[in-house]
Design a protein around this motif. Structure first.
Motif, PDB file in Angstrom:
ATOM      1  N   GLN A 169      -7.759  26.294  20.572  1.00 16.92           N
ATOM      2  CA  GLN A 169      -7.935  24.842  20.577  1.00 16.92           C
ATOM      3  C   GLN A 169      -9.074  24.379  19.677  1.00 16.92           C
ATOM      4  O   GLN A 169      -9.031  23.263  19.151  1.00 16.92           O
ATOM      5  CB  GLN A 169      -8.199  24.357  22.008  1.00 16.92           C
ATOM      6  CG  GLN A 169      -7.097  24.672  22.992  1.00 16.92           C
ATOM      7  CD  GLN A 169      -7.477  24.313  24.403  1.00 16.92           C
ATOM      8  OE1 GLN A 169      -8.359  23.491  24.650  1.00 16.92           O
ATOM      9  NE2 GLN A 169      -6.837  24.942  25.369  1.00 16.92           N
ATOM     10  N   ASN A 170     -10.094  25.212  19.525  1.00 12.20           N
ATOM     11  CA  ASN A 170     -11.287  24.828  18.766  1.00 12.20           C
ATOM     12  C   ASN A 170     -11.536  25.836  17.654  1.00 12.20           C
ATOM     13  O   ASN A 170     -11.653  27.038  17.913  1.00 12.20           O
ATOM     14  CB  ASN A 170     -12.506  24.772  19.692  1.00 12.20           C
ATOM     15  CG  ASN A 170     -12.286  23.878  20.898  1.00 12.20           C
ATOM     16  OD1 ASN A 170     -12.122  22.667  20.764  1.00 12.20           O
ATOM     17  ND2 ASN A 170     -12.254  24.476  22.076  1.00 12.20           N
ATOM     18  N   PRO A 193      -1.809  24.708  19.012  1.00 15.12           N
ATOM     19  CA  PRO A 193      -2.186  23.290  19.148  1.00 15.12           C
ATOM     20  C   PRO A 193      -3.694  23.077  19.052  1.00 15.12           C
ATOM     21  O   PRO A 193      -4.357  22.726  20.029  1.00 15.12           O
ATOM     22  CB  PRO A 193      -1.650  22.918  20.533  1.00 15.12           C
ATOM     23  CG  PRO A 193      -1.708  24.205  21.304  1.00 15.12           C
ATOM     24  CD  PRO A 193      -1.368  25.282  20.303  1.00 15.12           C
ATOM     25  N   SER A 195      -7.017  21.319  18.597  1.00 15.50           N
ATOM     26  CA  SER A 195      -7.398  19.918  18.770  1.00 15.50           C
ATOM     27  C   SER A 195      -8.741  19.578  18.131  1.00 15.50           C
ATOM     28  O   SER A 195      -9.023  18.412  17.866  1.00 15.50           O
ATOM     29  CB  SER A 195      -7.454  19.563  20.267  1.00 15.50           C
ATOM     30  OG  SER A 195      -8.397  20.392  20.949  1.00 15.50           O
ATOM     31  N   THR A 196      -9.576  20.586  17.870  1.00 20.48           N
ATOM     32  CA  THR A 196     -10.898  20.348  17.278  1.00 20.48           C
ATOM     33  C   THR A 196     -11.104  21.295  16.104  1.00 20.48           C
ATOM     34  O   THR A 196     -10.971  22.514  16.247  1.00 20.48           O
ATOM     35  CB  THR A 196     -12.023  20.562  18.310  1.00 20.48           C
ATOM     36  OG1 THR A 196     -11.853  19.650  19.399  1.00 20.48           O
ATOM     37  CG2 THR A 196     -13.386  20.336  17.675  1.00 20.48           C
ATOM     38  N   PHE A 220      -1.761  17.090  17.187  1.00 20.06           N
ATOM     39  CA  PHE A 220      -2.621  17.907  18.050  1.00 20.06           C
ATOM     40  C   PHE A 220      -4.101  17.661  17.753  1.00 20.06           C
ATOM     41  O   PHE A 220      -4.938  17.759  18.642  1.00 20.06           O
ATOM     42  CB  PHE A 220      -2.317  19.395  17.861  1.00 20.06           C
ATOM     43  CG  PHE A 220      -0.977  19.816  18.389  1.00 20.06           C
ATOM     44  CD1 PHE A 220      -0.674  19.706  19.734  1.00 20.06           C
ATOM     45  CD2 PHE A 220      -0.014  20.330  17.527  1.00 20.06           C
ATOM     46  CE1 PHE A 220       0.563  20.093  20.226  1.00 20.06           C
ATOM     47  CE2 PHE A 220       1.223  20.724  18.008  1.00 20.06           C
ATOM     48  CZ  PHE A 220       1.513  20.609  19.361  1.00 20.06           C
ATOM     49  N   LEU A 221      -4.426  17.345  16.494  1.00 10.69           N
ATOM     50  CA  LEU A 221      -5.820  17.211  16.079  1.00 10.69           C
ATOM     51  C   LEU A 221      -6.436  15.942  16.658  1.00 10.69           C
ATOM     52  O   LEU A 221      -5.935  14.848  16.448  1.00 10.69           O
ATOM     53  CB  LEU A 221      -5.906  17.187  14.552  1.00 10.69           C
ATOM     54  CG  LEU A 221      -7.311  17.253  13.945  1.00 10.69           C
ATOM     55  CD1 LEU A 221      -8.016  18.537  14.359  1.00 10.69           C
ATOM     56  CD2 LEU A 221      -7.237  17.149  12.428  1.00 10.69           C
ATOM     57  N   ARG A 222      -7.542  16.126  17.386  1.00 11.82           N
ATOM     58  CA  ARG A 222      -8.247  15.009  18.010  1.00 11.82           C
ATOM     59  C   ARG A 222      -9.652  14.817  17.455  1.00 11.82           C
ATOM     60  O   ARG A 222     -10.166  13.704  17.416  1.00 11.82           O
ATOM     61  CB  ARG A 222      -8.335  15.234  19.526  1.00 11.82           C
ATOM     62  CG  ARG A 222      -6.990  15.170  20.241  1.00 11.82           C
ATOM     63  CD  ARG A 222      -6.472  13.739  20.296  1.00 11.82           C
ATOM     64  NE  ARG A 222      -5.218  13.638  21.046  1.00 11.82           N
ATOM     65  CZ  ARG A 222      -4.011  13.717  20.523  1.00 11.82           C
ATOM     66  NH1 ARG A 222      -3.897  13.920  19.217  1.00 11.82           N
ATOM     67  NH2 ARG A 222      -2.930  13.609  21.249  1.00 11.82           N
TER      68      ARG A 222
END
Length: 234
Positions: A169-170, A193, A195-196, A220-222
């Protein structure tokens, strides 16, 4: 008094002292029922640096801190210290300032297959392929940090058939050869996925590759951090 209290209640009381190391040390000497939880909190983070830890790690049976440690930092060691297989609760692993031998690269995914956080800081590899194999061999990884880890040889690029851990995720990456990582990343058939993303040392030649990576990650990228490199300074 603890003999008349449920162990769960004793644990809750000791948990209130999690940030007070002196109090936790005192709790380990009160009675046997207080010892396990106190050590679990007291030895949550362990640093093994250089050769000075060999004698401690060789003690039998395994010492209390090895069983309790959830965050393990190994610094200035090319080979893993003896007894490291007793660190069975580790969820976060950090390697710093070393040139790992082949045995280390092979053993870490076997010994720490369940870690969720992995950080490489100033670790020297023979090739970028070794870094990719290292990262992709940790199936439960959620956070990966790569900080200024050079490699000695420029050989063929890693296969695009490698798969990043599906729970990643990161992703944090700082390197003077950022373009090599981006080219490989964009060649992958599938991506987890993530996200960061934090990329450091981004220069103008990287613009296209960074844009392609962002496009591939899609919805997915936040969170995105780009540390830009301009005229030799950030």
């Amino acid at each position: 008094m603890s003999h008349f209290l449920p162990y769960e209640l004793v644990d809750l009381v000791i948990d209130e002292l999690a940030d007070d190391r002196m109090a936790l040390r005192a709790c380990t000497t009160v009675c046997r029922s207080w010892t396990a939880r106190s050590r679990y909190l007291l030895f949550s983070d362990v640093l093994l640096r250089g050769r000075n830890c060999d004698n401690i790690m060789g003690l039998q049976p395994p010492s209390a801190f090895s069983v309790a440690a959830r965050r393990l930092m190994v610094a200035e060691r090319d080979a893993l210290p003896p007894g490291i297989e007793h660190f069975t609760s580790v969820k976060s692993l950090y390697l710093t300032m070393s040139t790992p031998i082949t045995e280390t690269i092979i053993k870490i995914p076997l010994l720490f297959s369940t870690i969720t956080t992995f950080e490489l800081n100033q670790v020297v590899f023979d090739s970028f392929v070794d870094i990719v194999q290292f990262m992709c061999a940790l199936p439960c990884l959620e956070t990966y940090t790569h900080f200024m880890c050079p490699w000695k040889q420029e050989i063929s690029a890693p296969s695009a058939h490698f798969r990043l851990p599906e729970n990643l995720q990161n992703l944090n990456f700082a390197s003077l050869r950022l373009h090599v990582f981006l080219e490989w990343f964009n060649s992958l058939e599938t991506l987890p996925p993530i996200s960061t993303v934090r990329l450091y040392g981004v220069a103008e030649p990287h613009t296209h590759s960074v844009g392609a990576a962002i496009k591939r990650l899609g919805g997915f990228l936040r969170h995105l951090t780009l540390d830009l490199w301009e005229d030799g300074s950030t």
